[in-house]
Scaffold this active site. Structure first.
Site, PDB file in Angstrom:
ATOM      1  N   ARG A   1       0.837  -1.212   0.000  1.00 16.26           N
ATOM      2  CA  ARG A   1       0.000   0.000   0.000  1.00 16.26           C
ATOM      3  C   ARG A   1       0.869   1.260   0.000  1.00 16.26           C
ATOM      4  NH1 ARG A   1      -1.531   1.977   4.627  1.00 16.26           N
ATOM      5  NH2 ARG A   1      -2.339   0.069   5.569  1.00 16.26           N
TER       6      ARG A   1
ATOM      7  N   TYR B   1     -14.563  16.905 -17.091  1.00 18.00           N
ATOM      8  CA  TYR B   1     -14.986  15.510 -17.104  1.00 18.00           C
ATOM      9  C   TYR B   1     -16.153  15.321 -16.115  1.00 18.00           C
ATOM     10  CZ  TYR B   1     -14.625  10.455 -16.473  1.00 18.00           C
ATOM     11  OH  TYR B   1     -14.891   9.116 -16.389  1.00 18.00           O
TER      12      TYR B   1
ATOM     13  N   ASP C   1      -5.556  18.547 -15.660  1.00 18.61           N
ATOM     14  CA  ASP C   1      -5.890  17.181 -16.070  1.00 18.61           C
ATOM     15  C   ASP C   1      -5.472  17.056 -17.533  1.00 18.61           C
ATOM     16  OD1 ASP C   1      -7.100  14.868 -17.036  1.00 18.61           O
ATOM     17  OD2 ASP C   1      -8.880  15.071 -15.776  1.00 18.61           O
TER      18      ASP C   1
ATOM     19  N   LYS D   1      -6.853   5.804 -20.237  1.00 15.24           N
ATOM     20  CA  LYS D   1      -7.026   6.253 -21.624  1.00 15.24           C
ATOM     21  C   LYS D   1      -5.752   6.011 -22.450  1.00 15.24           C
ATOM     22  CE  LYS D   1     -10.848   7.559 -19.677  1.00 15.24           C
ATOM     23  NZ  LYS D   1     -11.029   8.871 -19.075  1.00 15.24           N
TER      24      LYS D   1
HETATM   25  C1  LIG Z   1     -11.633   9.232 -17.796  1.00 16.24           C
HETATM   26  C2  LIG Z   1     -11.214  10.532 -17.254  1.00 16.24           C
HETATM   27  C3  LIG Z   1     -11.048  10.738 -15.887  1.00 16.24           C
HETATM   28  C4  LIG Z   1     -11.342   9.650 -14.857  1.00 16.24           C
HETATM   29  O1  LIG Z   1     -10.489   8.556 -14.998  1.00 16.24           O
HETATM   30  P1  LIG Z   1     -10.899   7.050 -14.568  1.00 16.24           P
HETATM   31  O2  LIG Z   1      -9.648   6.307 -14.834  1.00 16.24           O
HETATM   32  O3  LIG Z   1     -12.065   6.656 -15.417  1.00 16.24           O
HETATM   33  O4  LIG Z   1     -11.265   7.075 -13.117  1.00 16.24           O
HETATM   34  C5  LIG Z   1     -10.633  11.989 -15.456  1.00 16.24           C
HETATM   35  N1  LIG Z   1     -10.402  12.989 -16.329  1.00 16.24           N
HETATM   36  C6  LIG Z   1     -10.571  12.830 -17.657  1.00 16.24           C
HETATM   37  C7  LIG Z   1     -10.302  13.974 -18.568  1.00 16.24           C
HETATM   38  C8  LIG Z   1     -10.976  11.597 -18.167  1.00 16.24           C
HETATM   39  O5  LIG Z   1     -11.154  11.455 -19.474  1.00 16.24           O
END
Ligand SMILES: *Cc1c(COP(=O)(O)O)cnc(C)c1O
Length: 378
Positions: free
Chosen positions: A45, A97, A167, A192
């Site tokens: 962890r 998001y 982000d 992604k």
């Molecule tokens: C998908 C996404 C998230 C969240 O990520 P997860 O891995 O699905 O929890 C946050 N910000 C953006 C821009 C995203 O496309």
């Protein structure tokens, strides 16, 4: 090293057996040599060699001091947004998001003062910044595909002592490195582009300063949100091909953006010129629905960054749950179609879209026609 070489050779890690691929340390605990002191690793962890290897690579790609891998992109977003205490002001971009919007609503209910600002207008940000603890945004934003000037925002935030958090999921570190432009923290949903294969959920925060990294590491250990060793290992595997995947998908996205812009049934294309995600409008909700439902190569899905292309109607899907009072801007156009371009042949993808534009029946169309005949027969 240039980025392509960096991706292949990675951050330098020592392995006693000179393994070519990162070893997977699938273990919860590490035995200690003494009772009164901890060795380098003690409990997964807190820290794990496979995850540490991944974090070194992420830090190098995003040009940060260090990185922390989380169990999901949202766990990373949440850890960053928890740095703002109740009573403090948190400035956020106005096209975020959907999951981030949901977490912001929670933070607001806990007393954080959340204020929306159009980050594409530095002047508006400059006026709002004094006294704000953090400015949080996405660029290009999704699904509006609006671009903010990170260098200008970075200068403004430094002047007012506000943390800039970006982000960077949409472009990935292959295309944009916000820390170089002034960001303090960068967030990735590694689900992604970084993973690239739609087979894991993971997130990361990359920090510019040792102080921020240390505070976040303390919080992550306390709350237990770190990424598991196997997912860390799988993500390292996907990241090796980030560059070739991004270049290929981006080239196809550019071709599709050009063809869409020239098509008489398309009223507007939203593509910032980089990345693999684009949007377009048709002025006709029914046509947009037909495109989403009748294309064969694009699956109806809200994600992006995988090998397979997908298509969505953000107004009815990913952003349907964002309450209108939270949408500072005009509501999303109902006919906006979003394409997340994968690694298929670009001409095949275009032929698939063009067929629906031309009103030729697709798979779903044929099935529906059959269904109609059956219903009439009964
Ligand atoms: C998908 C996404 C998230 C969240 O990520 P997860 O891995 O699905 O929890 C946050 N910000 C953006 C821009 C995203 O496309």
């Amino acid at each position: 090293m240039n980025p392509a070489t960096r991706l292949v050779h990675g951050a330098h890690r020592e392995d006693p057996y000179s393994a070519s691929a990162p070893p997977l340390y699938q273990t919860a605990t590490f035995a200690q040599s003494r009772s009164d002191a901890f060795d380098e690793f003690d409990y997964t962890r807190t820290d794990n060699p496979t995850r540490r290897w991944l974090e070194a690579e992420l830090a190098q790609l995003e040009r940060g001091h260090g990185a922390l891998a989380y169990a999901s992109g949202m766990a990373a977003v949440a850890a960053a947004l928890r740095r703002v205490a109740p009573g403090e002001r948190l400035l956020v971009g106005d096209d975020l998001y959907g999951g981030t919007e949901r977490f912001l609503a929670l933070r607001e209910s806990e007393g954080v003062i959340v204020e929306r600002v159009d980050t594409t207008r530095p002047e508006e940000v400059r006026v709002a910044l004094p006294g704000a603890r953090m400015l949080y945004l996405e660029t290009p934003s999704n699904p509006r595909m609006e671009v903010s000037d990170l260098a200008a925002l970075g200068r403004l935030c430094r002047r007012s002592g506000t943390k800039l958090v970006v982000d960077n999921t949409m472009l990935s570190p292959w295309i944009q490195q916000p820390i170089e432009l002034g960001a303090d923290l960068v967030i990735q949903s590694c689900t992604k582009h970084l993973s690239g294969h739609s087979d894991l959920v993971a997130g990361a925060i990359i920090a510019r300063s040792p102080e921020d990294l240390e505070a976040l590491a303390f919080e992550r250990n306390a709350s237990g949100t770190a990424l598991a060793p196997f997912d860390s290992w799988l993500l390292l595997r996907g990241m090796k091909t980030l560059g070739v995947r991004m270049e290929r998908a981006q080239a196809t996205a550019r071709t599709l953006a050009e063809k869409l812009a020239a098509h008489p049934k398309v009223t507007r294309v939203r593509y910032p010129g980089v990345g693999s995600v684009l949007g377009f409008e048709t002025g006709d909700r029914k046509l947009s629905e037909a495109l989403v439902e009748q294309t064969k190569l694009f699956s109806i899905a809200v994600s992006f960054g995988g090998v397979a292309s997908s298509i969505s109607l953000p107004c009815a899907m990913s952003h349907a749950s964002v309450p209108t009072e939270r949408q500072r801007k005009a509501p999303l156009p109902p006919d906006l179609v979003r394409l997340a371009v994968g690694l298929e042949d670009g001409l095949d993808l275009w032929a698939d879209l063009a067929r629906v534009f031309d009103g030729l029946p697709g798979r779903l169309g044929v099935e529906r026609a059959h269904e109609a005949v059956r219903l009439h027969g009964e």
